[in-house]
Design a protein around this motif. Structure first.
Motif: not given
Length: 353
Positions: A89-90, A102-105, A149-150, A156-159
């Motif tokens: 979602n982000w 980074i998030l995509l990877a 929900p995010t 993204m950091g907490a997850v």
């Protein structure tokens, strides 16, 4: 008592060059009573597992062991696949190109984990279609944490820090699981999850050391994800219907409460380093126990979420069903190509003969 011919697995010692090898399994036909067979095989199975040996797909195993593994591994696979959604979602809203990459990877890693685990479950005789159908119809469960929900980038950091940290605590012992395919799949999964956890902590650190607004965002994310992360370990031991037997079979190595305590003990000092506050007024170090005491988890919320009534349950399943339906043409094309290649190989083998 009725008798029949059955295929039985027995353990024998094989002497190789004067030394005794590890105990191995041999299949042979023997006529005996079914009740006697089952009792004998189960005793041998439990002794084999107790010796820390791995059970492989073609080995004999009790039906209850097989069913337990199918339930656990498929649930684990579902969690990896559904777990892509809150972070996916982000991807388009990440604050920089670097963060987006980074998030995509990371999301791609989670997809890979799901595929490893579905493959491991398939070795037990269940089909991919059956597992996915169970997920899409609500018959199968996945980790309750992914039904939240995010809301901000700090999530993204907490997850990464909390959710992947809890996952690592749960999953590292699975590298020594008694079922070989599951244990081997977990080795790579844990290595990648460890990287995810460090990346999440870095996001939280950058925010905590940023502006007051950024630090408040990080604290808010911690406040919302702390308790659901503790729920990831499952019910208290006294209320967990599967833990005792799974530990007896060496599927699990530690109880829910043991793993939850380890997670708290590991995470509290990390929060202190970040300069953030764990949202638990009852949290304190217990010198006598050598562990942190922490407050009571709201189990009513936990059970409400796993029963399908969490903030995002319906949204998550709807997204998975939609993706599965829209991806049907890809699966059909892959199957058609595989069939075509198999036919080519068959013709080549016929001509060669």
């Amino acid at each position: 008592m009725a008798t029949k011919v059955v295929h039985t697995w027995v353990w024998v010692h094989c002497d190789i060059q004067g030394s005794t090898s590890e105990v191995s399994l041999i299949n042979f036909e023997e006529t005996m009573s079914m009740s006697e067979t089952d009792k004998n095989l189960e005793a041998r199975f439990e002794a084999y597992v107790a010796e820390e040996k791995k059970i492989e797909p073609k080995d004999w195993m009790p039906d209850s062991y097989r069913k337990t593994l199918i339930r656990q591994i498929s649930q684990h696979a579902h969690s990896e696949i559904v777990g892509m959604l809150p972070e996916g979602n982000w991807i388009s809203r990440a604050p920089s190109l670097k963060r987006k990459a980074i998030l995509l990877a990371k999301v791609q890693d989670e997809a890979g984990h799901g595929l490893y685990l579905y493959s491991a479950a398939e070795t037990l005789g269940v089909t991919r279609n059956q597992m996915l159908n169970d997920l899409h119809t609500g018959k199968a469960k996945y980790s309750s944490i992914f039904n939240y929900p995010t809301l901000t980038w700090a999530d993204m950091g907490a997850v990464g820090w909390l959710v992947d940290g809890a996952a690592i605590m749960n999953q590292v012992p699975l590298c020594k699981c008694s079922y070989g395919p599951y244990a081997r799949a977990m080795v790579r999964v844990c290595k990648e999850e460890s990287f995810h956890q460090r990346q999440g902590f870095q996001v939280m650190l950058n925010l905590a050391q940023g502006t007051d607004e950024q630090k408040d965002m990080a604290q808010d994310a911690l406040n919302r994800w702390w308790w659901p992360s503790l729920m990831m370990f499952g019910p208290n031991d006294a209320d967990s219907p599967h833990s005792a037997q799974s530990m007896k079979w060496n599927i699990k190595r530690f109880s829910n409460d043991e793993l939850r305590q380890r997670f708290v003990d590991m995470t509290v000092p990390q929060a202190e380093l970040l300069g953030l506050t764990i949202p638990d007024p009852d949290l304190k170090w217990n010198e006598e126990r050598g562990h942190y005491d922490f407050g009571e988890i709201q189990w009513e919320e936990f059970y409400n979420v796993i029963q399908g009534n969490g903030p995002c349950n319906k949204e998550r399943i709807a997204a998975r069903v939609k993706a599965h339906e829209e991806g049907a043409w890809v699966r059909e094309a892959a199957n058609a190509y595989a069939k075509k290649e198999n036919e080519k190989r068959s013709k080549s083998a016929t001509h060669a003969a």
